[in-house]
Design an enzyme around this catalytic site. Structure first.
Site, PDB file in Angstrom:
ATOM      1  N   LYS A  67       0.830  -1.217   0.000  1.00  0.00           N
ATOM      2  CA  LYS A  67       0.000   0.000   0.000  1.00  0.00           C
ATOM      3  C   LYS A  67       0.861   1.263   0.000  1.00  0.00           C
ATOM      4  CE  LYS A  67      -2.503  -1.242   3.742  1.00  0.00           C
ATOM      5  NZ  LYS A  67      -3.491  -1.091   4.837  1.00  0.00           N
ATOM      6  N   LYS A 100       2.755   2.216   2.383  1.00  0.00           N
ATOM      7  CA  LYS A 100       2.648   2.799   3.724  1.00  0.00           C
ATOM      8  C   LYS A 100       3.853   2.343   4.545  1.00  0.00           C
ATOM      9  CE  LYS A 100      -1.527   3.976   6.179  1.00  0.00           C
ATOM     10  NZ  LYS A 100      -2.817   3.572   6.649  1.00  0.00           N
TER      11      LYS A 100
HETATM   12  N1  CTP Z   1      -9.593   6.395  12.347  1.00  0.00           N
HETATM   13  C1  CTP Z   1     -10.553   7.202  12.997  1.00  0.00           C
HETATM   14  N2  CTP Z   1     -10.200   8.459  13.409  1.00  0.00           N
HETATM   15  C2  CTP Z   1      -8.946   8.927  13.208  1.00  0.00           C
HETATM   16  C3  CTP Z   1      -7.971   8.126  12.572  1.00  0.00           C
HETATM   17  C4  CTP Z   1      -8.339   6.842  12.164  1.00  0.00           C
HETATM   18  O1  CTP Z   1     -11.696   6.792  13.194  1.00  0.00           O
HETATM   19  N3  CTP Z   1      -8.660  10.150  13.594  1.00  0.00           N
HETATM   20  C5  CTP Z   1      -9.984   5.064  11.871  1.00  0.00           C
HETATM   21  C6  CTP Z   1      -9.827   4.938  10.363  1.00  0.00           C
HETATM   22  O2  CTP Z   1     -10.914   5.546   9.703  1.00  0.00           O
HETATM   23  C7  CTP Z   1      -9.782   3.434  10.197  1.00  0.00           C
HETATM   24  C8  CTP Z   1      -9.057   2.963  11.502  1.00  0.00           C
HETATM   25  O3  CTP Z   1      -9.114   4.091  12.400  1.00  0.00           O
HETATM   26  O4  CTP Z   1     -11.087   2.878  10.191  1.00  0.00           O
HETATM   27  C9  CTP Z   1      -7.629   2.575  11.236  1.00  0.00           C
HETATM   28  O5  CTP Z   1      -7.047   3.645  10.541  1.00  0.00           O
HETATM   29  P1  CTP Z   1      -5.519   3.795  10.160  1.00  0.00           P
HETATM   30  O6  CTP Z   1      -5.385   4.033   8.709  1.00  0.00           O
HETATM   31  O7  CTP Z   1      -4.721   2.718  10.769  1.00  0.00           O
HETATM   32  O8  CTP Z   1      -5.200   5.160  10.982  1.00  0.00           O
HETATM   33  P2  CTP Z   1      -4.863   6.606  10.470  1.00  0.00           P
HETATM   34  O9  CTP Z   1      -4.524   7.426  11.666  1.00  0.00           O
HETATM   35  O10 CTP Z   1      -5.968   7.121   9.572  1.00  0.00           O
HETATM   36  O11 CTP Z   1      -3.537   6.335   9.624  1.00  0.00           O
HETATM   37  P3  CTP Z   1      -2.935   7.105   8.341  1.00  0.00           P
HETATM   38  O12 CTP Z   1      -2.796   8.549   8.691  1.00  0.00           O
HETATM   39  O13 CTP Z   1      -1.600   6.404   8.112  1.00  0.00           O
HETATM   40  O14 CTP Z   1      -3.925   6.850   7.219  1.00  0.00           O
END
Ligand code: CTP
Length: 154
Positions: free
Chosen positions: A46, A48
């Site tokens: 991905k 990431k």
């Molecule tokens: N999520 C959430 N609120 C946030 C951050 C994440 O509800 N502020 C949720 C995402 O929507 C997802 C889950 O947590 O359903 C896992 O998200 P993940 O991608 O691991 O976290 P992120 O903080 O969004 O990571 P990145 O910035 O790398 O996308």
């Protein structure tokens, strides 16, 4: 009556309050919460970069109250098989994925939940990068100032 099973997918790197609140809300939707945590190999696919290895991310998530089971997420295509295997009733994920998983609707209910505002792993990584770019002397001096201030309050 059959228990209500919920499944969600995510990386959960640098576990933060947005992750916690999402899992708390998900656990209240039914009886059993399954969290599929992306493996390090899948994150590479991905594009990431993760700071915390899969084993630790999975262990943290598995120990959150309300999480009943953690499984590895190793590819995009596993979702339908997982839903059938674990007899999932609800697939739920944050709104950043809105509409992306509607193809699962013939198999279970699909929900997109509001994200917690102003926090994400990306944001934490940016803060860390900014912090690491501060010259070491400035950080040491700041700590000395804090120590001196603490003495004033003693
Ligand atoms: N999520 C959430 N609120 C946030 C951050 C994440 O509800 N502020 C949720 C995402 O929507 C997802 C889950 O947590 O359903 C896992 O998200 P993940 O991608 O691991 O976290 P992120 O903080 O969004 O990571 P990145 O910035 O790398 O996308």
């Amino acid at each position: 009556m059959k228990k209500k099973t919920i499944i969600t997918y995510g990386t959960f790197d640098m576990f933060h309050i947005g992750h916690l609140r999402l899992l708390q809300r998900l656990s209240k939707l039914g009886d059993e919460l399954i969290v599929a945590v992306s493996t390090d190999e899948f994150n590479k696919q991905k594009n990431k970069t993760v700071l915390i290895p899969f084993e630790q991310r999975a262990e943290i998530v598995a120990n959150i109250k309300g999480v009943d089971k953690v499984i590895p997420e190793y590819c995009w295509e596993q979702k339908i098989d997982d839903i059938k295997k674990y007899e999932v009733d609800i697939f739920a994920i944050g709104k950043d994925w809105e509409g992306k998983f509607d193809f699962l609707k013939p198999y279970c209910e699909v929900l997109y939940l509001e994200r917690t505002k102003e926090i994400s792993t990306t944001q934490l990584k940016k803060s860390l990068t900014r912090f690491l770019s501060i010259p070491k002397e400035d950080i040491l001096n700041a700590f000395k100032v804090i120590e001196a201030l603490k003495k004033d309050f003693e």
